[in-house]
Design a protein around this motif. Structure first.
Motif, PDB file in Angstrom:
ATOM      1  N   LEU A  60       0.897  -1.148   0.286  1.00  0.00           N
ATOM      2  CA  LEU A  60       0.069   0.088   0.078  1.00  0.00           C
ATOM      3  C   LEU A  60       0.705   1.248   0.066  1.00  0.00           C
ATOM      4  CD1 LEU A  60      -2.499   1.373   0.178  1.00  0.00           C
ATOM      5  CD2 LEU A  60      -2.660   0.964   2.551  1.00  0.00           C
ATOM      6  N   ASP A  61       1.954   1.257   0.897  1.00  0.00           N
ATOM      7  CA  ASP A  61       2.566   2.432   0.837  1.00  0.00           C
ATOM      8  C   ASP A  61       3.496   2.632  -0.494  1.00  0.00           C
ATOM      9  OD1 ASP A  61       4.556   4.556   1.680  1.00  0.00           O
ATOM     10  OD2 ASP A  61       5.839   3.420   2.982  1.00  0.00           O
ATOM     11  N   TRP A  62       3.881   1.555  -1.079  1.00  0.00           N
ATOM     12  CA  TRP A  62       4.534   1.652  -2.432  1.00  0.00           C
ATOM     13  C   TRP A  62       3.554   1.921  -3.373  1.00  0.00           C
ATOM     14  CZ3 TRP A  62       2.933  -1.212  -6.644  1.00  0.00           C
ATOM     15  CH2 TRP A  62       3.843  -1.162  -7.732  1.00  0.00           C
ATOM     16  N   ALA A  63       2.342   1.475  -3.563  1.00  0.00           N
ATOM     17  CA  ALA A  63       1.235   2.093  -4.273  1.00  0.00           C
ATOM     18  C   ALA A  63       1.022   3.324  -4.350  1.00  0.00           C
ATOM     19  CB  ALA A  63       0.186   1.186  -4.286  1.00  0.00           C
ATOM     20  N   LEU A  64       0.873   3.897  -3.204  1.00  0.00           N
ATOM     21  CA  LEU A  64       0.576   5.301  -2.907  1.00  0.00           C
ATOM     22  C   LEU A  64       1.773   6.329  -3.308  1.00  0.00           C
ATOM     23  CD1 LEU A  64      -1.174   5.119   0.633  1.00  0.00           C
ATOM     24  CD2 LEU A  64      -2.359   5.527  -1.751  1.00  0.00           C
ATOM     25  N   SER A  65       2.911   5.658  -3.281  1.00  0.00           N
ATOM     26  CA  SER A  65       4.038   6.643  -3.576  1.00  0.00           C
ATOM     27  C   SER A  65       4.319   6.671  -5.319  1.00  0.00           C
ATOM     28  CB  SER A  65       5.333   6.250  -3.081  1.00  0.00           C
ATOM     29  OG  SER A  65       5.663   5.037  -3.257  1.00  0.00           O
ATOM     30  N   LEU A  66       3.606   5.708  -6.074  1.00  0.00           N
ATOM     31  CA  LEU A  66       3.832   5.942  -7.400  1.00  0.00           C
ATOM     32  C   LEU A  66       3.380   7.108  -8.214  1.00  0.00           C
ATOM     33  CD1 LEU A  66       2.631   2.322  -8.861  1.00  0.00           C
ATOM     34  CD2 LEU A  66       4.796   3.175  -8.653  1.00  0.00           C
ATOM     35  N   PRO A  67       4.129   7.644  -8.983  1.00  0.00           N
ATOM     36  CA  PRO A  67       3.581   8.635  -9.655  1.00  0.00           C
ATOM     37  C   PRO A  67       2.031   8.561 -10.230  1.00  0.00           C
ATOM     38  CG  PRO A  67       5.926   8.298 -10.382  1.00  0.00           C
ATOM     39  CD  PRO A  67       5.258   7.071  -9.564  1.00  0.00           C
ATOM     40  N   GLY A  68       1.249   9.847 -10.648  1.00  0.00           N
ATOM     41  CA  GLY A  68       0.009   9.499 -10.723  1.00  0.00           C
ATOM     42  C   GLY A  68      -0.183   8.681 -12.286  1.00  0.00           C
ATOM     43  N   ASP A  69       0.916   9.142 -13.225  1.00  0.00           N
ATOM     44  CA  ASP A  69       0.898   8.643 -14.600  1.00  0.00           C
ATOM     45  C   ASP A  69       1.492   7.479 -14.767  1.00  0.00           C
ATOM     46  OD1 ASP A  69       3.282   9.709 -13.955  1.00  0.00           O
ATOM     47  OD2 ASP A  69       3.507  10.773 -15.924  1.00  0.00           O
ATOM     48  N   GLN A  70       1.853   6.694 -13.600  1.00  0.00           N
ATOM     49  CA  GLN A  70       2.687   5.548 -13.758  1.00  0.00           C
ATOM     50  C   GLN A  70       1.555   4.446 -13.974  1.00  0.00           C
ATOM     51  OE1 GLN A  70       6.078   4.544 -13.135  1.00  0.00           O
ATOM     52  NE2 GLN A  70       5.164   2.749 -14.035  1.00  0.00           N
TER      53      GLN A  70
END
Length: 89
Positions: free
Chosen positions: A31-41
């Motif tokens: 979850l932490d990883w997913a939330l830190s992805l750039p929005g356009d990723q």
């Protein structure tokens, strides 16, 4: 050391290095990883690449299962609850 653009905090890499890590801990890290992805990723592409990178030799690791589950749920529409679902146009 060069940062990995798909795992710039090193969260997934480190999860695979932790002895005795549990599935709930892996879900929290994911979850932490997913939330830190750039929005356009591209989330599907990122998860697929991470699975290709780490799955070999780690088939039974809880993070592998969490990544596979994440791949199945990316982009799946969710039911909206609360007052918004009860509003009429």
């Amino acid at each position: 050391m060069e940062r990995d653009p798909l795992d710039h905090k090193g969260l997934i890499r480190e999860a695979y290095r932790i002895d005795g890590i549990t599935a709930p801990e892996c879900r929290s890290i994911f979850l932490d990883w997913a939330l830190s992805l750039p929005g356009d990723q591209d989330q599907t592409g990122a998860i697929t690449t991470l699975l290709e990178r780490y799955r070999a030799g780690n088939e039974e690791h809880p993070m592998t299962g969490v990544l596979q589950d994440g791949l199945l749920t990316v982009g799946r529409p969710r039911r909206r609850g609360g007052w918004k679902s009860r509003q009429r146009e």
